[in-house]
Scaffold this motif. Structure first.
Motif, PDB file in Angstrom:
ATOM      1  N   ASN A  50      32.205  38.781  49.544  1.00 30.31           N
ATOM      2  CA  ASN A  50      32.947  37.522  49.586  1.00 30.31           C
ATOM      3  C   ASN A  50      33.289  37.003  48.202  1.00 30.31           C
ATOM      4  O   ASN A  50      34.243  36.241  48.042  1.00 30.31           O
ATOM      5  N   ASN A  51      32.540  37.405  47.188  1.00 27.78           N
ATOM      6  CA  ASN A  51      32.797  36.962  45.827  1.00 27.78           C
ATOM      7  C   ASN A  51      33.756  37.882  45.068  1.00 27.78           C
ATOM      8  O   ASN A  51      34.105  37.604  43.918  1.00 27.78           O
ATOM      9  N   LEU A  52      34.192  38.973  45.701  1.00 29.17           N
ATOM     10  CA  LEU A  52      35.143  39.878  45.061  1.00 29.17           C
ATOM     11  C   LEU A  52      36.536  39.266  45.107  1.00 29.17           C
ATOM     12  O   LEU A  52      36.864  38.496  46.022  1.00 29.17           O
ATOM     13  N   SER A  53      37.347  39.652  44.156  1.00 32.09           N
ATOM     14  CA  SER A  53      38.748  39.222  44.194  1.00 32.09           C
ATOM     15  C   SER A  53      39.442  39.946  45.342  1.00 32.09           C
ATOM     16  O   SER A  53      38.938  40.949  45.863  1.00 32.09           O
ATOM     17  N   LEU A  54      40.612  39.472  45.728  1.00 32.85           N
ATOM     18  CA  LEU A  54      41.373  40.095  46.810  1.00 32.85           C
ATOM     19  C   LEU A  54      41.667  41.554  46.487  1.00 32.85           C
ATOM     20  O   LEU A  54      41.536  42.442  47.341  1.00 32.85           O
ATOM     21  N   GLU A  55      42.028  41.811  45.232  1.00 34.01           N
ATOM     22  CA  GLU A  55      42.328  43.183  44.808  1.00 34.01           C
ATOM     23  C   GLU A  55      41.085  44.068  44.932  1.00 34.01           C
ATOM     24  O   GLU A  55      41.163  45.198  45.419  1.00 34.01           O
ATOM     25  N   GLU A  56      39.932  43.558  44.509  1.00 34.11           N
ATOM     26  CA  GLU A  56      38.681  44.327  44.606  1.00 34.11           C
ATOM     27  C   GLU A  56      38.311  44.586  46.060  1.00 34.11           C
ATOM     28  O   GLU A  56      37.848  45.674  46.409  1.00 34.11           O
ATOM     29  N   GLN A  57      38.539  43.586  46.925  1.00 34.04           N
ATOM     30  CA  GLN A  57      38.254  43.764  48.352  1.00 34.04           C
ATOM     31  C   GLN A  57      39.154  44.840  48.957  1.00 34.04           C
ATOM     32  O   GLN A  57      38.702  45.658  49.769  1.00 34.04           O
ATOM     33  N   GLN A  58      40.428  44.867  48.546  1.00 33.15           N
ATOM     34  CA  GLN A  58      41.348  45.881  49.048  1.00 33.15           C
ATOM     35  C   GLN A  58      40.928  47.276  48.589  1.00 33.15           C
ATOM     36  O   GLN A  58      40.964  48.235  49.362  1.00 33.15           O
TER      37      GLN A  58
END
Length: 73
Positions: A14-22
């Motif tokens: 949940n603390n990752l950026s959107l790019e990192e989550q992708q």
């Protein structure tokens, strides 16, 4: 299941950026695809090897006798 670990991982995700989550999602999909490929190749191996011994002298020997056990109810 280790719920403490799962909660910790969820917090990290949940603390990752959107790019990192992708990117993480892509990596997880790649891992799952590799597992499916491994399973497919295993099944192909079995299909290709089952019945492949052509030697007529190759036999399955007697398996012996086993003790009689009580039946489960």
């Amino acid at each position: 299941m280790n719920l403490k670990l799962v909660k910790s991982l969820a917090e990290i995700i949940n603390n990752l950026s959107l790019e990192e989550q992708q990117i993480l999602g892509t990596m997880i999909n790649l891992i799952q695809d590799n597992k499916q490929t491994e399973n497919q190749s295993w099944h192909e191996f079995i299909e290709n090897t089952y019945g492949s011994i052509q030697d007529e002298t190759f036999v399955r020997h007697s398996q012996g006798s086993f003790e009689q056990r009580e039946l489960f109810e």
